[in-house]
Design an enzyme around this catalytic site. Structure first.
Site, PDB file in Angstrom:
ATOM      1  N   ARG A   1       1.840   8.432   6.893  1.00  0.00           N
ATOM      2  CA  ARG A   1       2.225   8.618   8.501  1.00  0.00           C
ATOM      3  C   ARG A   1       3.749   7.890   8.664  1.00  0.00           C
ATOM      4  NH1 ARG A   1      -1.212   3.588   9.991  1.00  0.00           N
ATOM      5  NH2 ARG A   1      -0.476   2.902   7.861  1.00  0.00           N
TER       6      ARG A   1
ATOM      7  N   ALA B   1      -4.181   1.364  12.455  1.00  0.00           N
ATOM      8  CA  ALA B   1      -5.498   1.314  11.971  1.00  0.00           C
ATOM      9  C   ALA B   1      -6.303  -0.127  12.704  1.00  0.00           C
ATOM     10  CB  ALA B   1      -5.671   1.173  10.616  1.00  0.00           C
TER      11      ALA B   1
ATOM     12  N   PHE C   1       3.770  -8.739  -9.520  1.00  0.00           N
ATOM     13  CA  PHE C   1       4.889  -9.741  -9.310  1.00  0.00           C
ATOM     14  C   PHE C   1       5.153 -10.500 -10.594  1.00  0.00           C
ATOM     15  CE2 PHE C   1       3.358  -8.833  -5.054  1.00  0.00           C
ATOM     16  CZ  PHE C   1       4.413  -9.189  -4.156  1.00  0.00           C
TER      17      PHE C   1
ATOM     18  N   LYS D   1       0.843  -1.084  -0.299  1.00  0.00           N
ATOM     19  CA  LYS D   1      -0.073   0.065  -0.099  1.00  0.00           C
ATOM     20  C   LYS D   1       0.958   1.310  -0.042  1.00  0.00           C
ATOM     21  CE  LYS D   1      -2.491   0.798   3.723  1.00  0.00           C
ATOM     22  NZ  LYS D   1      -1.957  -0.487   4.452  1.00  0.00           N
TER      23      LYS D   1
ATOM     24  N   TRP E   1       7.104  -0.605  -7.694  1.00  0.00           N
ATOM     25  CA  TRP E   1       8.231  -1.198  -7.114  1.00  0.00           C
ATOM     26  C   TRP E   1       9.703  -1.508  -7.722  1.00  0.00           C
ATOM     27  CZ3 TRP E   1      11.833  -5.309  -6.619  1.00  0.00           C
ATOM     28  CH2 TRP E   1      12.494  -5.548  -5.702  1.00  0.00           C
TER      29      TRP E   1
ATOM     30  N   THR F   1       3.865   1.662  -0.586  1.00  0.00           N
ATOM     31  CA  THR F   1       4.720   1.649  -2.080  1.00  0.00           C
ATOM     32  C   THR F   1       4.056   2.117  -3.214  1.00  0.00           C
ATOM     33  OG1 THR F   1       6.160  -0.296  -1.438  1.00  0.00           O
ATOM     34  CG2 THR F   1       6.109  -0.075  -3.682  1.00  0.00           C
TER      35      THR F   1
END
Length: 556
Positions: free
Chosen positions: A94, A273, A381, A71, A409, A73
């Site tokens: 955050r 969270a 991936f 998330k 990524w 990334t």
């Protein structure tokens, strides 16, 4: 293959003053913490208040699995992709907690070529915000126990002290302790507890406060104990507000850093969270909206936790209106939800994918209940097959969602252009009609049951006698109009981490309820979730080191 930390350490960063210049922030409006990180001054935030807001994009995800989702990334890569397209974007994230860095994660700055830097600083002490929150929390605890020791004028019932000490570390033995042992001068003997700093109400207060005045008002409302008559005793009653605010004065200011491709990033606040409200600070988000045409923010864990709280707590309180949501998934995680063991996820398995995609389906349905258009992205991936990707794409488009592959990524911003284009298309062609899930007027039980049934898919909600009594008391004390902050396992839509996919008609178990009056919500503990995590058998700390040149290794 290079590790995340190797990629980050090889990056050539721009001086943070130059990043600030791209946002029309002058040197006088920055408070520098070295060359590559700074805090935004109050003067700048006041200066831009009347500027129009940019578009607000939330990044969330399916329930996390050992297979990984990416998330943060994706958030970073999407911001970089906007830059590649010539769009003015800012990322609002955050700050990582030391607990997971030394426990499981080993770092939380994104990954590959979609990271925020300086990565090591961010993952470790950064600008000291968490230390300030920890100190303020424990100052209040010390003042509370000192008040009891010095005569207890407020009539605090030591069996009803609800304020807990905190530490930004996973230290399970501190969950339940006894304080005051020794002689009479060592304090009153009582049971006490620790939470991790990110679960401290002061973390939530700092992240939800509009300014210093609002911060002080919220700090003053925090309930620390109940007296012998059963009435709340607050931080204001203990005369603790001024000193706590002094500790938090600088921590209240958002932090500015950059991505590997020099996209500006405001990184501020860090509630989890699963045990808190899971969003970065209101100040950072609102400031970012004045800085840029597009703001990408994220909310922790799966959409059942972070996104629900972003909408029902943060947006409700701060009057934010998100324009789009990006929902992150991976083929691997969906197959894991379909029953495939982690070791076997590299092989094509359409049957497992069809079985596990129900988790994604539920999150799409949930997000659409808030009236915000959804873009689904698959974090790519090399083991993903064409048939698997095509199946997910068709599945999402049938449900009214735009779809894109994310390769951030591996390729950084370039690998996020397809996603950025889908987000731009959504912003231009699909109107957001954002609304919260429930009105303030519902009772606390009705709010809990609305989230449980509408978002989690529960058939029923069961309350322990203690929780039922606490709900009645909080309602009687006037807290019934507050939103609820559900503390629940992140691994399942239910309160049982073993129930993957899309569990239905289960019973959600509520074991404890308490008010965070300063933050402005009621915390609801479900199942076996804990507010002070423990370390795994082989903590990530085992691999972290620093050499003679001062180079840190082992943060992945």
């Amino acid at each position: 293959m290079k590790t995340d930390i190797q990629i980050a350490q090889e990056a050539v960063m721009e001086p943070i003053a130059k990043i600030a210049e791209s946002l029309d922030i002058t040197a006088d409006e920055l408070e520098l913490y070295g060359r590559y990180k700074a805090k935004i001054s109050d003067e700048y935030m006041e200066k831009v208040q009347n500027q129009p807001d940019g578009k607000l994009i939330l990044v969330t995800a399916i329930n996390p699995t050992p297979a990984g989702e990416g998330k943060t990334t994706t958030s970073v890569g999407l911001g970089q992709a906007f830059g590649k397209l010539g769009k003015k974007a800012v990322i609002a994230l955050r700050e990582p907690s030391l607990g997971p860095c030394f426990g499981i994660k080993g770092g939380a700055a994104g990954g590959g070529y979609a990271q925020v830097v300086p990565m090591e600083d961010l993952n470790l002490h950064f600008t000291g915000d968490f230390h300030a929150i920890t100190s303020a929390n424990n100052l209040l605890a010390a003042l509370l126990d000192n008040h009891i020791q010095q005569g207890n004028e407020l009539g605090i019932d030591t069996r009803q002290v609800v304020w807990k000490r905190c530490l930004d570390m996973n230290d399970r033995v501190l969950r339940n302790i006894v304080v005051g042992l020794g002689n009479k001068m060592d304090g009153t003997v009582r049971e006490d507890h620790f939470v991790i700093t990110v679960a401290s109400e002061i973390m939530a207060v700092l992240c939800l406060a509009a300014d210093l005045e609002d911060l002080k008002e919220r700090l003053g409302r925090m309930v620390v104990a109940y007296n012998f008559e059963g009435k709340p005793v607050t931080a204001k009653d203990l005369q603790a507000v001024g000193a706590m605010a002094a500790l938090l004065k600088d921590a209240l200011k958002p932090n500015l850093i950059q991505t590997l491709e020099h996209t500006p990033a405001l990184v501020h606040g860090g509630p989890f969270a699963n045990i808190a409200h899971g969003c970065n600070s209101v100040r950072a988000t609102k400031t970012a909206l004045k800085m840029a045409d597009y703001v990408i923010t994220e909310a922790g864990f799966g959409a059942d936790l972070g996104a629900e709280k972003f909408f029902d707590i943060k947006c409700r309180m701060a009057d934010l209106k998100p324009d789009a949501v990006v929902l992150v998934a991976t083929v691997r995680a969906l197959k894991y939800n379909g029953g495939v063991a982690k070791a076997d996820l590299n092989h094509e398995n359409l049957d497992a994918l069809k079985k596990g995609i129900v988790n994604l389906e539920k999150h799409i349905e949930n997000l659409q209940k808030y009236g915000v258009p959804v873009v689904v992205t698959l974090n790519a991936f090399v083991t993903d097959t064409k048939a698997e990707v095509s199946f997910v794409k068709e599945f999402c488009e049938e449900r009214g969602c735009e779809f894109a592959i994310s390769e951030v990524w591996e390729k950084g911003g370039e690998g996020g252009i397809a996603l950025a284009q889908k987000v731009l298309h959504t912003l231009e062609n699909k109107k957001s009609d954002f609304h919260v899930l429930y009105p303030d007027e519902l009772s606390l039980k009705e709010k809990i049951e609305t989230v449980a049934k509408e978002i989690y898919g529960a058939g029923d909600v069961a309350y322990t006698p203690v929780a039922a009594k606490q709900l009645d008391k909080l309602t009687e004390l006037g807290f019934g109009n507050l939103p609820v902050c559900m503390a629940k396992t992140q691994y399942s839509l239910s309160d049982d981490p073993a129930l993957l996919g899309r569990p239905e008609q289960f019973t959600l178990n509520i074991r404890e309820v308490y008010v965070s009056a300063g933050a402005g919500f009621v915390v609801v503990l479900t199942g076996a979730v804990v507010t002070m995590p423990g370390l795994p058998k082989k903590p990530a700390a085992f691999a972290i080191d620093v050499n003679e040149e001062g180079v840190i290794t082992g943060l992945f």
